[in-house]
Scaffold this motif. Structure first.
Motif, PDB file in Angstrom:
ATOM      1  N   SER A  29      70.835  72.223 -11.294  1.00 38.64           N
ATOM      2  CA  SER A  29      70.348  72.031 -10.204  1.00 38.64           C
ATOM      3  C   SER A  29      69.595  71.428  -9.259  1.00 38.64           C
ATOM      4  O   SER A  29      69.890  70.821  -8.130  1.00 38.64           O
ATOM      5  CB  SER A  29      69.653  74.073  -9.594  1.00 38.64           C
ATOM      6  OG  SER A  29      71.172  74.593 -10.323  1.00 38.64           O
ATOM      7  N   TYR A  30      68.642  70.591 -10.135  1.00 40.39           N
ATOM      8  CA  TYR A  30      67.556  69.726  -9.220  1.00 40.39           C
ATOM      9  C   TYR A  30      68.593  68.256  -8.203  1.00 40.39           C
ATOM     10  O   TYR A  30      69.109  68.345  -8.397  1.00 40.39           O
ATOM     11  CB  TYR A  30      67.325  68.329 -10.335  1.00 40.39           C
ATOM     12  CG  TYR A  30      64.952  68.337  -9.545  1.00 40.39           C
ATOM     13  CD1 TYR A  30      64.534  68.431  -9.752  1.00 40.39           C
ATOM     14  CD2 TYR A  30      65.195  66.434  -9.731  1.00 40.39           C
ATOM     15  CE1 TYR A  30      62.997  69.258  -9.257  1.00 40.39           C
ATOM     16  CE2 TYR A  30      64.305  66.459  -9.014  1.00 40.39           C
ATOM     17  CZ  TYR A  30      63.118  67.220  -8.551  1.00 40.39           C
ATOM     18  OH  TYR A  30      61.736  66.875  -8.088  1.00 40.39           O
ATOM     19  N   PRO A  31      68.370  69.055  -6.523  1.00 40.94           N
ATOM     20  CA  PRO A  31      68.958  68.056  -5.499  1.00 40.94           C
ATOM     21  C   PRO A  31      69.159  66.863  -6.183  1.00 40.94           C
ATOM     22  O   PRO A  31      70.249  66.170  -5.202  1.00 40.94           O
ATOM     23  CB  PRO A  31      68.098  68.007  -4.701  1.00 40.94           C
ATOM     24  CG  PRO A  31      67.581  69.426  -4.977  1.00 40.94           C
ATOM     25  CD  PRO A  31      66.068  69.342  -6.355  1.00 40.94           C
ATOM     26  N   PHE A  33      70.243  64.773  -8.629  1.00 46.70           N
ATOM     27  CA  PHE A  33      70.780  64.404  -8.993  1.00 46.70           C
ATOM     28  C   PHE A  33      72.162  64.659  -8.444  1.00 46.70           C
ATOM     29  O   PHE A  33      73.911  64.464  -8.551  1.00 46.70           O
ATOM     30  CB  PHE A  33      70.830  65.761 -10.662  1.00 46.70           C
ATOM     31  CG  PHE A  33      70.340  65.998 -11.865  1.00 46.70           C
ATOM     32  CD1 PHE A  33      69.930  64.542 -11.583  1.00 46.70           C
ATOM     33  CD2 PHE A  33      70.170  67.379 -11.899  1.00 46.70           C
ATOM     34  CE1 PHE A  33      68.668  64.320 -13.045  1.00 46.70           C
ATOM     35  CE2 PHE A  33      68.974  67.186 -13.040  1.00 46.70           C
ATOM     36  CZ  PHE A  33      67.920  65.475 -13.696  1.00 46.70           C
ATOM     37  N   ALA A  34      72.852  66.064  -7.348  1.00 46.56           N
ATOM     38  CA  ALA A  34      73.501  65.604  -6.477  1.00 46.56           C
ATOM     39  C   ALA A  34      74.599  64.077  -5.997  1.00 46.56           C
ATOM     40  O   ALA A  34      75.122  64.178  -5.599  1.00 46.56           O
ATOM     41  CB  ALA A  34      73.266  66.275  -5.114  1.00 46.56           C
ATOM     42  N   MET A  35      72.941  62.829  -6.152  1.00 45.89           N
ATOM     43  CA  MET A  35      73.714  61.600  -5.781  1.00 45.89           C
ATOM     44  C   MET A  35      74.558  61.554  -6.132  1.00 45.89           C
ATOM     45  O   MET A  35      75.249  60.432  -5.957  1.00 45.89           O
ATOM     46  CB  MET A  35      72.655  60.643  -5.897  1.00 45.89           C
ATOM     47  CG  MET A  35      71.315  61.670  -4.425  1.00 45.89           C
ATOM     48  SD  MET A  35      69.604  60.282  -4.794  1.00 45.89           S
ATOM     49  CE  MET A  35      70.179  58.800  -4.805  1.00 45.89           C
ATOM     50  N   THR A  36      74.638  61.793  -7.985  1.00 39.71           N
ATOM     51  CA  THR A  36      75.537  61.031  -8.818  1.00 39.71           C
ATOM     52  C   THR A  36      76.145  61.976  -9.408  1.00 39.71           C
ATOM     53  O   THR A  36      75.598  62.497 -11.138  1.00 39.71           O
ATOM     54  CB  THR A  36      74.675  59.977 -10.086  1.00 39.71           C
ATOM     55  OG1 THR A  36      74.103  61.245 -10.740  1.00 39.71           O
ATOM     56  CG2 THR A  36      74.587  59.193  -9.136  1.00 39.71           C
ATOM     57  N   PRO A  37      77.274  62.610  -8.581  1.00 41.58           N
ATOM     58  CA  PRO A  37      78.064  64.418  -9.726  1.00 41.58           C
ATOM     59  C   PRO A  37      77.704  64.206 -11.149  1.00 41.58           C
ATOM     60  O   PRO A  37      78.877  63.249 -11.126  1.00 41.58           O
ATOM     61  CB  PRO A  37      79.137  63.877  -8.568  1.00 41.58           C
ATOM     62  CG  PRO A  37      78.688  63.892  -6.905  1.00 41.58           C
ATOM     63  CD  PRO A  37      77.809  62.978  -7.728  1.00 41.58           C
ATOM     64  N   GLN A  42      77.239  70.324 -13.535  1.00 40.15           N
ATOM     65  CA  GLN A  42      77.209  71.351 -13.705  1.00 40.15           C
ATOM     66  C   GLN A  42      77.920  72.407 -14.499  1.00 40.15           C
ATOM     67  O   GLN A  42      77.883  73.832 -14.249  1.00 40.15           O
ATOM     68  CB  GLN A  42      78.367  70.992 -12.622  1.00 40.15           C
ATOM     69  CG  GLN A  42      78.891  70.200 -11.586  1.00 40.15           C
ATOM     70  CD  GLN A  42      79.996  69.978 -10.762  1.00 40.15           C
ATOM     71  OE1 GLN A  42      81.130  69.931 -11.541  1.00 40.15           O
ATOM     72  NE2 GLN A  42      79.612  69.629  -9.716  1.00 40.15           N
TER      73      GLN A  42
END
Length: 432
Positions: A29-31, A33-37, A42
């Motif tokens: 859930s480290y923020p 990683f949201a740059m490259t789903p 998940q």
């Protein structure tokens, strides 16, 4: 010492799995990683969330979660859980409905001491509260009871029940669910002999192993196959240094849980995999059906070793209740001494734990009770859980139990039951 090391080792494994789940959830859930789903991350976060919750719930005592009920007056009444009698191994608690007068029906709900907390009967309590004054036996986790409190076996359990009944008086109706049914029957018989005025007015036995041999199941077969020496060697451990009951011999909740889940391992495994998928897709919630069920199912408590071993030896192997040979402190407890207490048995046709035939055997033991004070009910589509907490309980069994209580009260209790809203709407339509 070996038994204590094993106990602490199991606790270490539980802590490790909980930590692994929390670590996987935090990492995935480290923020940034949201740059490259990434679907793998998940899924990893979902696995971590489900794993952490699973192993955390094992050692967490659930709350009753019954905050209020709607009374006959249409108002919401707050619930206060108060302790009536406090004892080392279990308390007698009362669900006090604030702002409501005492109900005509006074019910003692005897909860099982079979691995789960009394909160397993939460839905049963909630369904009875609008119509009854409800008392419950709230058994304690053996790991939290100091060794100085002494032993606790089937005889002590029976004496606890007789003390609770005495405290509540004769104007009482007792409902025993599953495991405590035979010992509740014995406690009632004990009162019939030593204190007849303290006997309850009725006794409802739900899915209990009065005669385990009447209809064998996997549970009874296991009790027959395994010797007492094998059980003591493989199931009994000493509480570790982390808890107040350090050194006490117990049947650990973790071992009990592994036994429960092994009976339906494939179904439980699929349920957890499905939940991980739901969490990864964002479809799960804190109180969804999976979490609602497993938060209660996974919460297990250690059982006193003396109680577990004496239950297997005396109730399942020795059949002392089934053969009317049960003794308490050297005194024979004669089931036939019950001559005034109306007795009803409830069984589920699909019950694979306490199969049909095991509970109704109680009626044959009541040789001194007239037939018109005996009753039985077999619920066609109900399994073990359904006969006290599911749809079958709500729609079919609960109304029968309340009618049985009313029929055996000193004066017919007032009908305080509220009809379902759909039925009310139907009546209005017909009138129109």
């Amino acid at each position: 010492m070996r038994y204590m090391i094993t106990y602490d080792w199991m606790e270490t494994l539980r802590n490790t799995n909980q930590w692994l789940g929390a670590t996987a959830l935090s990492f995935a859930s480290y923020p940034i990683f949201a740059m490259t789903p990434n679907p793998a991350l998940q899924w990893m976060a979902a696995w971590g969330e489900v794993t952490e919750r699973t192993f955390q719930r094992i050692v967490t005592k659930p709350d009753w979660g019954i905050e209020s009920i709607t009374g006959e007056d249409g108002r919401d009444h707050l619930i206060n859980v108060e302790t009536v009698i406090e004892r080392p191994f279990g308390n007698l608690i009362h669900f006090d409905v604030l702002g409501r007068g005492e109900m005509d029906r006074r019910v003692l709900l005897v909860a099982p001491m079979s691995g789960h907390y009394a909160t397993l009967l939460r839905s049963t309590v909630r369904s009875l509260l609008p119509d009854c004054e409800v008392y419950v036996t709230d058994w304690h986790n053996a790991r939290d009871i100091p060794v100085s409190a002494g032993k606790f076996d089937v005889e002590d359990y029976t004496l606890y029940l007789s003390e609770f009944m005495r405290e509540l008086g004769s104007d009482l109706h007792v409902i025993a669910v599953c495991q405590p049914a035979p010992l509740t029957l014995a406690a009632t018989a004990l009162l019939a002999e030593v204190d007849p005025d303290a006997q309850p007015r009725s006794l409802i036995l739900i899915g209990g192993p009065i005669n385990p041999d009447a209809t064998p199941t996997d549970v009874t077969d296991f009790g027959r196959r395994v010797t007492m020496g094998q059980l003591e060697e493989t199931m009994i451990q000493r509480v570790g240094f982390k808890y107040k009951g350090v050194g006490r011999l117990v049947y650990p909740g973790l071992l009990q849980l592994s036994s429960f889940m092994s009976m339906n391992a494939e179904r439980h495994g699929k349920a957890f995999l499905d939940q991980i998928q739901r969490v990864s897709r964002g479809e799960a919630s804190d109180h969804d059906p999976h979490n609602k069920f497993y938060d209660e199912y996974l919460a297990v408590m250690d059982m006193p070793a003396e109680f577990y071993l004496s239950t297997v030896e005396r109730i399942f192997k020795g059949l002392e209740i089934a053969h009317n040979a049960f003794t308490v402190e050297g005194r024979h407890v004669d089931i036939g001494a019950i001559t005034k207490v109306a007795v009803m048995t409830v069984e589920g046709a699909k019950d694979d734990i306490s199969a049909p035939g095991q509970c109704i055997a109680a009626l044959d033991l009541l040789t001194g009770l007239p037939d018109d004070r005996k009753a039985s009910h077999l619920e066609p589509e109900a399994g073990h859980y359904g006969i006290f907490a599911g749809r079958s309980w709500r729609n079919n069994i609960r109304p029968l139990v309340l009618d049985f209580i009313d029929a055996n009260s000193e004066e017919p209790a007032k009908r305080n039951r509220t009809s379902p809203r759909k039925k009310k709407a139907a009546k209005k339509t017909e009138a129109a």
